[in-house]
Write a protein that holds these residues in place. Sequence first.
Motif, PDB file in Angstrom:
ATOM      1  N   TYR B   7       0.800  -1.220   0.000  1.00 27.35           N
ATOM      2  CA  TYR B   7       0.000   0.000   0.000  1.00 27.35           C
ATOM      3  C   TYR B   7       0.837   1.277   0.000  1.00 27.35           C
ATOM      4  N   GLY B   8       1.921   1.286   0.770  1.00 22.68           N
ATOM      5  CA  GLY B   8       2.591   2.563   0.959  1.00 22.68           C
ATOM      6  C   GLY B   8       4.102   2.469   1.064  1.00 22.68           C
ATOM      7  N   LEU B   9       4.731   3.580   0.689  1.00 24.35           N
ATOM      8  CA  LEU B   9       6.173   3.758   0.829  1.00 24.35           C
ATOM      9  C   LEU B   9       6.388   4.947   1.752  1.00 24.35           C
ATOM     10  N   PHE B  10       7.151   4.748   2.799  1.00 28.66           N
ATOM     11  CA  PHE B  10       7.370   5.792   3.790  1.00 28.66           C
ATOM     12  C   PHE B  10       8.848   6.149   3.829  1.00 28.66           C
ATOM     13  N   ILE B  11       9.094   7.462   3.726  1.00 33.76           N
ATOM     14  CA  ILE B  11      10.447   7.996   3.701  1.00 33.76           C
ATOM     15  C   ILE B  11      10.725   8.489   5.118  1.00 33.76           C
ATOM     16  N   ASP B  12      11.187   7.573   5.967  1.00 32.65           N
ATOM     17  CA  ASP B  12      11.396   7.875   7.387  1.00 32.65           C
ATOM     18  C   ASP B  12      12.676   8.687   7.541  1.00 32.65           C
ATOM     19  N   THR B  13      12.545   9.839   8.163  1.00 36.32           N
ATOM     20  CA  THR B  13      13.621  10.828   8.161  1.00 36.32           C
ATOM     21  C   THR B  13      13.835  11.360   9.574  1.00 36.32           C
ATOM     22  N   PRO B  14      15.103  11.510  10.009  1.00 37.05           N
ATOM     23  CA  PRO B  14      15.335  12.115  11.327  1.00 37.05           C
ATOM     24  C   PRO B  14      14.557  13.434  11.447  1.00 37.05           C
ATOM     25  N   ARG B  15      13.922  13.609  12.596  1.00 36.47           N
ATOM     26  CA  ARG B  15      12.968  14.709  12.805  1.00 36.47           C
ATOM     27  C   ARG B  15      13.490  16.067  12.297  1.00 36.47           C
ATOM     28  N   ASP B  16      14.755  16.391  12.642  1.00 35.85           N
ATOM     29  CA  ASP B  16      15.287  17.708  12.276  1.00 35.85           C
ATOM     30  C   ASP B  16      15.394  17.895  10.764  1.00 35.85           C
ATOM     31  N   GLU B  17      15.525  16.785  10.057  1.00 38.21           N
ATOM     32  CA  GLU B  17      15.730  16.877   8.607  1.00 38.21           C
ATOM     33  C   GLU B  17      14.448  16.634   7.819  1.00 38.21           C
ATOM     34  N   ALA B  18      13.353  16.321   8.527  1.00 39.09           N
ATOM     35  CA  ALA B  18      12.116  15.963   7.826  1.00 39.09           C
ATOM     36  C   ALA B  18      11.582  17.107   6.955  1.00 39.09           C
ATOM     37  N   PRO B  19      11.628  18.373   7.409  1.00 38.72           N
ATOM     38  CA  PRO B  19      11.139  19.441   6.514  1.00 38.72           C
ATOM     39  C   PRO B  19      11.945  19.532   5.215  1.00 38.72           C
ATOM     40  N   ALA B  20      13.264  19.386   5.300  1.00 39.49           N
ATOM     41  CA  ALA B  20      14.088  19.441   4.083  1.00 39.49           C
ATOM     42  C   ALA B  20      13.796  18.247   3.184  1.00 39.49           C
ATOM     43  N   ALA B  21      13.594  17.073   3.806  1.00 40.09           N
ATOM     44  CA  ALA B  21      13.267  15.881   3.012  1.00 40.09           C
ATOM     45  C   ALA B  21      11.915  16.062   2.325  1.00 40.09           C
ATOM     46  N   ALA B  22      10.933  16.582   3.054  1.00 39.87           N
ATOM     47  CA  ALA B  22       9.608  16.775   2.464  1.00 39.87           C
ATOM     48  C   ALA B  22       9.676  17.774   1.309  1.00 39.87           C
ATOM     49  N   ALA B  23      10.457  18.830   1.479  1.00 42.14           N
ATOM     50  CA  ALA B  23      10.589  19.825   0.405  1.00 42.14           C
ATOM     51  C   ALA B  23      11.237  19.201  -0.825  1.00 42.14           C
ATOM     52  N   PHE B  24      12.273  18.393  -0.593  1.00 39.36           N
ATOM     53  CA  PHE B  24      12.941  17.739  -1.729  1.00 39.36           C
ATOM     54  C   PHE B  24      11.996  16.806  -2.467  1.00 39.36           C
ATOM     55  N   TRP B  25      11.360  15.881  -1.736  1.00 38.56           N
ATOM     56  CA  TRP B  25      10.539  14.862  -2.400  1.00 38.56           C
ATOM     57  C   TRP B  25       9.315  15.485  -3.062  1.00 38.56           C
ATOM     58  N   ALA B  51      -0.745   4.645  -7.701  1.00 34.58           N
ATOM     59  CA  ALA B  51      -1.365   3.534  -6.959  1.00 34.58           C
ATOM     60  C   ALA B  51      -0.596   3.170  -5.692  1.00 34.58           C
ATOM     61  N   LEU B  52       0.215   4.110  -5.211  1.00 31.86           N
ATOM     62  CA  LEU B  52       1.024   3.870  -4.016  1.00 31.86           C
ATOM     63  C   LEU B  52       0.991   5.141  -3.169  1.00 31.86           C
ATOM     64  N   THR B  53       0.674   5.004  -1.900  1.00 36.68           N
ATOM     65  CA  THR B  53       0.742   6.142  -0.990  1.00 36.68           C
ATOM     66  C   THR B  53       2.206   6.405  -0.645  1.00 36.68           C
ATOM     67  N   VAL B  54       2.625   7.658  -0.737  1.00 38.44           N
ATOM     68  CA  VAL B  54       4.010   8.027  -0.410  1.00 38.44           C
ATOM     69  C   VAL B  54       3.966   9.165   0.608  1.00 38.44           C
ATOM     70  N   ASP B  55       4.597   8.946   1.752  1.00 37.55           N
ATOM     71  CA  ASP B  55       4.682   9.959   2.814  1.00 37.55           C
ATOM     72  C   ASP B  55       6.130  10.086   3.278  1.00 37.55           C
ATOM     73  N   VAL B  56       6.511  11.285   3.693  1.00 39.29           N
ATOM     74  CA  VAL B  56       7.685  11.449   4.552  1.00 39.29           C
ATOM     75  C   VAL B  56       7.204  11.278   5.988  1.00 39.29           C
ATOM     76  N   GLN B  57       7.947  10.540   6.799  1.00 40.91           N
ATOM     77  CA  GLN B  57       7.621  10.415   8.223  1.00 40.91           C
ATOM     78  C   GLN B  57       8.823  10.898   9.048  1.00 40.91           C
ATOM     79  N   ALA B  58       8.565  11.796  10.007  1.00 42.22           N
ATOM     80  CA  ALA B  58       9.627  12.228  10.930  1.00 42.22           C
ATOM     81  C   ALA B  58       9.810  11.152  11.996  1.00 42.22           C
ATOM     82  N   VAL B  59      11.040  10.685  12.167  1.00 44.56           N
ATOM     83  CA  VAL B  59      11.320   9.618  13.140  1.00 44.56           C
ATOM     84  C   VAL B  59      12.525   9.995  13.998  1.00 44.56           C
ATOM     85  N   ASP B  60      12.610   9.343  15.145  1.00 42.45           N
ATOM     86  CA  ASP B  60      13.781   9.509  16.010  1.00 42.45           C
ATOM     87  C   ASP B  60      14.733   8.344  15.736  1.00 42.45           C
ATOM     88  N   ASP B  61      15.236   8.288  14.529  1.00 38.01           N
ATOM     89  CA  ASP B  61      16.064   7.159  14.118  1.00 38.01           C
ATOM     90  C   ASP B  61      16.840   7.581  12.868  1.00 38.01           C
TER      91      ASP B  61
END
Lengths: 126, 126
Positions: B7-25, B51-61
């Motif tokens: 169903y989905g592809l998640f671009i898990d990104t360290p929290r501090d970098e999630a806004p930059a990742a979201a802007a890029f993608w 046909a695929l859900t794509v999200d950036v997710q902010a993670v502590d990892d």
Amino acid sequence: MHRSRLYGLFIDTPRDEAPAAAAFWSAALGVAARPVPGEEQFIALAGAHPALTVDVQAVDDAPRYHVDIETDDGAAETARLTGLGAVEVARWLDCHILRAPGGHLLCVVPIHTDPEFFAAHARTWP
Amino acid sequence: MHRSRLYGLFIDTPRDEAPAAAAFWSAALGVAARPVPGEEQFIALAGAHPALTVDVQAVDDAPRYHVDIETDDGAAETARLTGLGAVEVARWLDCHILRAPGGHLLCVVPIHTDPEFFAAHARTWP
């Protein structure tokens, strides 16, 4: 002007574990796992998704997923993505391997899907 | 009997970098990046793929991708996948987080797509 689209999901797996990974994903997604002729490091999971190519790839690295963007102009698409902040980290044949802001790997590759499907779904860039 | 699909592809990104990742993608795939109401750690890239859900997710990892499998029976699908060799490593709300043979993260989640789309594309398991 050139075009591109999100084309593939690659399940990059340490070489020794690639057969077990291919067996798992084949059963999990309900499709056959077949090595790609001439590029046997890729094990295709054809039909795993209606509009996304999914392969297991044997790699000499830690497990990771990566995505491929297919395009009718690899140089232009790579320039566009590096202009957005990605960094080109390697070349492999006609594939450009980039690291996106946030740390994720993606590859820019030539068109792999049916040309009509590509034309219907790709985005056009100035 | 139950059903599931990739169903989905998640671009898990360290929290501090999630806004930059979201802007890029967002720019890379040509779609808007919008936080998911009530689950602001997810930044949806609606329309990134047909046909695929794509999200950036902010993670502590560390940065990683993961995939989601949606299903009409989370317990049965988790049992099926652990029977194939995956290991359940965590629960989060009604999501089962598994590690597949080969080392990749996947989540088993309730149906998120339109029920007709799910019915048309999901596989049925005994």
